[in-house]
Design a protein around this motif. Structure first.
Motif, PDB file in Angstrom:
ATOM      1  N   HIS A 133       0.832  -1.205   0.000  1.00 20.49           N
ATOM      2  CA  HIS A 133       0.000   0.000   0.000  1.00 20.49           C
ATOM      3  C   HIS A 133       0.871   1.262   0.000  1.00 20.49           C
ATOM      4  CE1 HIS A 133      -3.628  -2.308   0.506  1.00 20.49           C
ATOM      5  NE2 HIS A 133      -3.199  -2.837   1.645  1.00 20.49           N
ATOM      6  N   LEU A 134       1.927   1.249   0.783  1.00 20.75           N
ATOM      7  CA  LEU A 134       2.815   2.418   0.826  1.00 20.75           C
ATOM      8  C   LEU A 134       3.497   2.644  -0.518  1.00 20.75           C
ATOM      9  CD1 LEU A 134       4.448   1.961   4.364  1.00 20.75           C
ATOM     10  CD2 LEU A 134       2.637   3.563   3.688  1.00 20.75           C
ATOM     11  N   LEU A 135       3.873   1.572  -1.193  1.00 19.55           N
ATOM     12  CA  LEU A 135       4.488   1.689  -2.514  1.00 19.55           C
ATOM     13  C   LEU A 135       3.509   2.282  -3.520  1.00 19.55           C
ATOM     14  CD1 LEU A 135       6.909   1.109  -4.376  1.00 19.55           C
ATOM     15  CD2 LEU A 135       5.966  -1.186  -4.731  1.00 19.55           C
ATOM     16  N   ALA A 136       2.269   1.818  -3.507  1.00 22.16           N
ATOM     17  CA  ALA A 136       1.257   2.361  -4.419  1.00 22.16           C
ATOM     18  C   ALA A 136       0.940   3.815  -4.083  1.00 22.16           C
ATOM     19  CB  ALA A 136      -0.009   1.514  -4.347  1.00 22.16           C
ATOM     20  N   LEU A 137       0.904   4.138  -2.788  1.00 19.75           N
ATOM     21  CA  LEU A 137       0.647   5.521  -2.388  1.00 19.75           C
ATOM     22  C   LEU A 137       1.776   6.439  -2.844  1.00 19.75           C
ATOM     23  CD1 LEU A 137      -1.201   7.438  -0.787  1.00 19.75           C
ATOM     24  CD2 LEU A 137       0.124   6.863   1.253  1.00 19.75           C
ATOM     25  N   ALA A 138       3.026   5.992  -2.703  1.00 19.20           N
ATOM     26  CA  ALA A 138       4.162   6.797  -3.155  1.00 19.20           C
ATOM     27  C   ALA A 138       4.136   6.988  -4.666  1.00 19.20           C
ATOM     28  CB  ALA A 138       5.470   6.126  -2.731  1.00 19.20           C
ATOM     29  N   LEU A 139       3.754   5.947  -5.398  1.00 14.29           N
ATOM     30  CA  LEU A 139       3.647   6.074  -6.857  1.00 14.29           C
ATOM     31  C   LEU A 139       2.583   7.086  -7.241  1.00 14.29           C
ATOM     32  CD1 LEU A 139       4.396   5.120  -9.712  1.00 14.29           C
ATOM     33  CD2 LEU A 139       2.720   3.278  -9.436  1.00 14.29           C
ATOM     34  N   GLY A 140       1.450   7.071  -6.525  1.00 10.00           N
ATOM     35  CA  GLY A 140       0.390   8.036  -6.818  1.00 10.00           C
ATOM     36  C   GLY A 140       0.836   9.467  -6.567  1.00 10.00           C
ATOM     37  N   VAL A 141       1.564   9.706  -5.475  1.00 12.79           N
ATOM     38  CA  VAL A 141       2.051  11.056  -5.173  1.00 12.79           C
ATOM     39  C   VAL A 141       3.048  11.515  -6.238  1.00 12.79           C
ATOM     40  CG1 VAL A 141       3.329  12.431  -3.499  1.00 12.79           C
ATOM     41  CG2 VAL A 141       1.611  10.795  -2.716  1.00 12.79           C
ATOM     42  N   ILE A 142       3.931  10.619  -6.660  1.00  9.71           N
ATOM     43  CA  ILE A 142       4.920  10.983  -7.687  1.00  9.71           C
ATOM     44  C   ILE A 142       4.236  11.324  -9.006  1.00  9.71           C
ATOM     45  CG2 ILE A 142       6.795  10.061  -9.088  1.00  9.71           C
ATOM     46  CD1 ILE A 142       7.704   8.481  -6.655  1.00  9.71           C
ATOM     47  N   LEU A 143       3.244  10.511  -9.402  1.00  7.92           N
ATOM     48  CA  LEU A 143       2.532  10.787 -10.647  1.00  7.92           C
ATOM     49  C   LEU A 143       1.737  12.086 -10.555  1.00  7.92           C
ATOM     50  CD1 LEU A 143       1.202   7.239 -11.609  1.00  7.92           C
ATOM     51  CD2 LEU A 143       3.096   8.494 -12.647  1.00  7.92           C
ATOM     52  N   LEU A 144       1.166  12.360  -9.387  1.00  9.64           N
ATOM     53  CA  LEU A 144       0.367  13.576  -9.229  1.00  9.64           C
ATOM     54  C   LEU A 144       1.230  14.825  -9.319  1.00  9.64           C
ATOM     55  CD1 LEU A 144      -2.552  14.521  -8.661  1.00  9.64           C
ATOM     56  CD2 LEU A 144      -1.972  14.518  -6.236  1.00  9.64           C
ATOM     57  N   ARG A 145       2.459  14.749  -8.831  1.00  6.76           N
ATOM     58  CA  ARG A 145       3.354  15.908  -8.831  1.00  6.76           C
ATOM     59  C   ARG A 145       4.379  15.835  -9.955  1.00  6.76           C
ATOM     60  NH1 ARG A 145       5.327  17.807  -3.083  1.00  6.76           N
ATOM     61  NH2 ARG A 145       5.667  19.592  -4.450  1.00  6.76           N
ATOM     62  N   GLN A 146       4.062  15.054 -10.971  1.00  8.51           N
ATOM     63  CA  GLN A 146       5.022  14.852 -12.058  1.00  8.51           C
ATOM     64  C   GLN A 146       5.339  16.149 -12.779  1.00  8.51           C
ATOM     65  OE1 GLN A 146       3.690  11.983 -14.915  1.00  8.51           O
ATOM     66  NE2 GLN A 146       5.700  11.732 -15.853  1.00  8.51           N
ATOM     67  N   ARG A 147       4.323  16.964 -13.020  1.00  6.12           N
ATOM     68  CA  ARG A 147       4.551  18.232 -13.733  1.00  6.12           C
ATOM     69  C   ARG A 147       5.415  19.173 -12.908  1.00  6.12           C
ATOM     70  NH1 ARG A 147      -1.462  19.578 -16.226  1.00  6.12           N
ATOM     71  NH2 ARG A 147      -1.515  17.865 -17.760  1.00  6.12           N
ATOM     72  N   GLU A 148       5.149  19.225 -11.591  1.00  6.10           N
ATOM     73  CA  GLU A 148       5.945  20.114 -10.752  1.00  6.10           C
ATOM     74  C   GLU A 148       7.399  19.656 -10.700  1.00  6.10           C
ATOM     75  OE1 GLU A 148       4.153  20.372  -6.968  1.00  6.10           O
ATOM     76  OE2 GLU A 148       2.133  20.752  -7.726  1.00  6.10           O
ATOM     77  N   ILE A 149       7.604  18.332 -10.692  1.00  2.69           N
ATOM     78  CA  ILE A 149       8.969  17.810 -10.652  1.00  2.69           C
ATOM     79  C   ILE A 149       9.711  18.148 -11.933  1.00  2.69           C
ATOM     80  CG2 ILE A 149      10.307  15.676 -10.560  1.00  2.69           C
ATOM     81  CD1 ILE A 149       8.185  14.546  -8.718  1.00  2.69           C
ATOM     82  N   ARG A 150       9.002  18.070 -13.067  1.00  2.00           N
ATOM     83  CA  ARG A 150       9.649  18.364 -14.339  1.00  2.00           C
ATOM     84  C   ARG A 150      10.043  19.838 -14.452  1.00  2.00           C
ATOM     85  NH1 ARG A 150       5.877  15.085 -18.712  1.00  2.00           N
ATOM     86  NH2 ARG A 150       6.582  12.956 -18.171  1.00  2.00           N
ATOM     87  N   ARG A 151       9.169  20.718 -13.931  1.00  2.74           N
ATOM     88  CA  ARG A 151       9.388  22.164 -14.130  1.00  2.74           C
ATOM     89  C   ARG A 151      10.263  22.772 -13.031  1.00  2.74           C
ATOM     90  NH1 ARG A 151       3.154  23.902 -15.676  1.00  2.74           N
ATOM     91  NH2 ARG A 151       3.007  22.669 -17.604  1.00  2.74           N
ATOM     92  N   ALA A 152      10.332  22.132 -11.883  1.00  7.65           N
ATOM     93  CA  ALA A 152      11.060  22.750 -10.763  1.00  7.65           C
ATOM     94  C   ALA A 152      12.572  22.622 -10.972  1.00  7.65           C
ATOM     95  CB  ALA A 152      10.658  22.062  -9.454  1.00  7.65           C
ATOM     96  N   PRO A 153      13.344  23.610 -10.591  1.00  2.06           N
ATOM     97  CA  PRO A 153      14.813  23.509 -10.670  1.00  2.06           C
ATOM     98  C   PRO A 153      15.314  22.450  -9.688  1.00  2.06           C
ATOM     99  CG  PRO A 153      14.086  25.796 -10.361  1.00  2.06           C
ATOM    100  CD  PRO A 153      12.886  24.932 -10.122  1.00  2.06           C
ATOM    101  N   LEU A 154      16.494  21.979  -9.962  1.00  2.56           N
ATOM    102  CA  LEU A 154      17.083  20.935  -9.119  1.00  2.56           C
ATOM    103  C   LEU A 154      17.301  21.424  -7.701  1.00  2.56           C
ATOM    104  CD1 LEU A 154      18.268  18.103  -8.945  1.00  2.56           C
ATOM    105  CD2 LEU A 154      20.478  19.045  -9.666  1.00  2.56           C
ATOM    106  N   ALA A 155      17.685  22.702  -7.554  1.00  9.02           N
ATOM    107  CA  ALA A 155      17.909  23.240  -6.206  1.00  9.02           C
ATOM    108  C   ALA A 155      16.632  23.265  -5.389  1.00  9.02           C
ATOM    109  CB  ALA A 155      18.529  24.631  -6.313  1.00  9.02           C
ATOM    110  N   LYS A 156      15.504  23.586  -6.052  1.00  6.22           N
ATOM    111  CA  LYS A 156      14.230  23.658  -5.348  1.00  6.22           C
ATOM    112  C   LYS A 156      13.774  22.263  -4.922  1.00  6.22           C
ATOM    113  CE  LYS A 156       9.512  25.384  -5.799  1.00  6.22           C
ATOM    114  NZ  LYS A 156       8.545  26.071  -6.697  1.00  6.22           N
ATOM    115  N   LEU A 157      13.986  21.269  -5.785  1.00  9.66           N
ATOM    116  CA  LEU A 157      13.609  19.905  -5.445  1.00  9.66           C
ATOM    117  C   LEU A 157      14.426  19.390  -4.278  1.00  9.66           C
ATOM    118  CD1 LEU A 157      13.150  18.280  -8.973  1.00  9.66           C
ATOM    119  CD2 LEU A 157      11.387  18.946  -7.365  1.00  9.66           C
ATOM    120  N   SER A 158      15.723  19.715  -4.270  1.00 10.42           N
ATOM    121  CA  SER A 158      16.573  19.259  -3.172  1.00 10.42           C
ATOM    122  C   SER A 158      16.194  19.949  -1.862  1.00 10.42           C
ATOM    123  CB  SER A 158      18.042  19.527  -3.500  1.00 10.42           C
ATOM    124  OG  SER A 158      18.249  20.930  -3.658  1.00 10.42           O
TER     125      SER A 158
END
Length: 362
Positions: free
Chosen positions: A337-362
């Motif tokens: 369940h935790l693995l599926a939940l983490a996958l859902g969060v990553i997919l939901l924030r996929q656009r933000e991850i793509r557009r955010a600078p590396l420094a902001k993500l870190s």
């Protein structure tokens, strides 16, 4: 609120349509199986109807997570194809807002599914066992069909009835018993008719044959003994119902908690896993709905089904390991369940991850 009521109505409409189709498919498959057993003389017609009715809550609870997942994919996928989600995003309604407002009906369905899996489903399975036990305890007469040879419960006798009449009357009865041990005789009964009779004093049941003959022969002998009778009473022995150990899926949730062995822990966590899938699958479905207009609303159905199958297969593998004692009970199915939940969060924030600078993500 008008927008969110519209979104909820679209999802619920797709949910009702998909659930109806899936229920008809799986229910028809199970009905064909029961009818095949009834045609083979293993079940009576009334028992078939009872088993189908008891199978409904079991099937309903297992199909709800998949149905909700597909309903969100189809409903929101259509909104992306027809540019409605683009308009909503321009008005300040994002995917997080859609998810937040969809959680209300999703959580309501989750509570309903939890009630089914934790209470209704084991009770229905227990009643199903009782119906099958009662069927096994009944005489062969309840399973007879006119014009067909019926094997006896001892596997050494055959009963044939040509036709059924009114008030449990039988027409054209043939009964043959083969020797079960050395020295036993072969017996054949033939009569023009008969009826089923029950003694009111002790409840013993009899098959009464009228106007017939009894033929008997000892093994190794060429002589037959022929007896003509006006009435012949055959005592019907009910099948003994042995007290069998119920499977864990037919035990109530309280009984599972009282006996925390690996098999019961696995069953209890599986009952919790089915409703817990629903909010996690809703989280996974929101980002999977992102499709381009030219792709069509069915473009993400196949990837979505693959994710659902992977999620379910991992749960089944963890359940099997838990039943065999290879996995600790406190770990159980929760990592899946935790693995599926983490996958859902990553997919939901996929656009933000793509557009955010590396420094902001870190």
């Amino acid at each position: 609120m008008i927008v969110f009521r519209y979104l909820n109505r679209e999802v619920l409409r797709s949910f009702a349509g998909i659930l109806t189709v899936l229920m008809l498919i799986f229910l028809s498959q199970r009905l064909v199986t029961y009818l095949g057993e009834a045609a083979g003389g293993e079940l009576s017609g009334l028992v078939v109807l009872k088993l189908v009715a008891l199978y409904l809550p079991v099937l309903f609870s297992l199909l709800l997570p998949l149905t909700l997942f597909l309903a969100i994919l189809l409903a929101l996928g259509r909104l992306y194809v027809e540019h409605e989600m683009t308009v909503l995003r321009a008005c300040g309604v994002g995917e997080n807002d859609v998810l937040r407002h969809l959680l209300k009906p999703v959580l309501a369905m989750t509570a309903f599914t939890a009630a089914l899996t934790l209470y209704v489903m084991p009770m229905a399975l227990e009643y199903q066992y009782q119906v099958l036990d009662q069927q096994a305890a009944e005489s062969e007469l309840s399973l007879l069909a006119p014009g067909r040879f019926q094997e006896g419960q001892d596997k050494h006798s055959v009963l044939y009835v040509e036709a059924f009449g009114e008030q449990n009357s039988l027409g054209g009865v043939f009964f043959a018993s083969m020797p079960q041990a050395a020295g036993d005789s072969t017996g054949i009964l033939a009569s023009r008719g008969g009826y089923h009779w029950q003694d009111e004093r002790d409840g013993q049941r009899f098959l009464v044959l009228e106007n017939g003959y009894r033929y008997e022969m000892q093994p190794g002998s060429k002589k037959w003994t022929v007896v003509k009778y006006d009435k012949y009473f055959m005592k019907l022995q009910p099948r003994s119902v042995s007290e069998i150990r119920r499977k864990a899926k037919a035990l109530s949730s309280v009984e599972l908690l009282m006996d925390l062995k690996p098999e019961n822990i696995a069953e209890l966590q599986w009952r919790l896993a089915v409703p817990l899938q629903m909010p996690i699958l809703a989280l996974l479905a929101i980002p999977l709905c992102r499709v381009r207009p030219r792709e069509g609303k069915f473009a993400r159905i196949l990837p979505g089904l693959l994710i659902f199958l992977g999620y379910t297969m991992l749960l089944m593998m963890a359940r099997s390991s838990l039943e065999e004692g290879k996995l600790a009970g406190w770990i159980g199915l929760w990592p899946v369940h935790l693995l599926a939940l983490a996958l859902g969060v990553i997919l939901l924030r996929q656009r933000e991850i793509r557009r955010a600078p590396l420094a902001k993500l870190s």
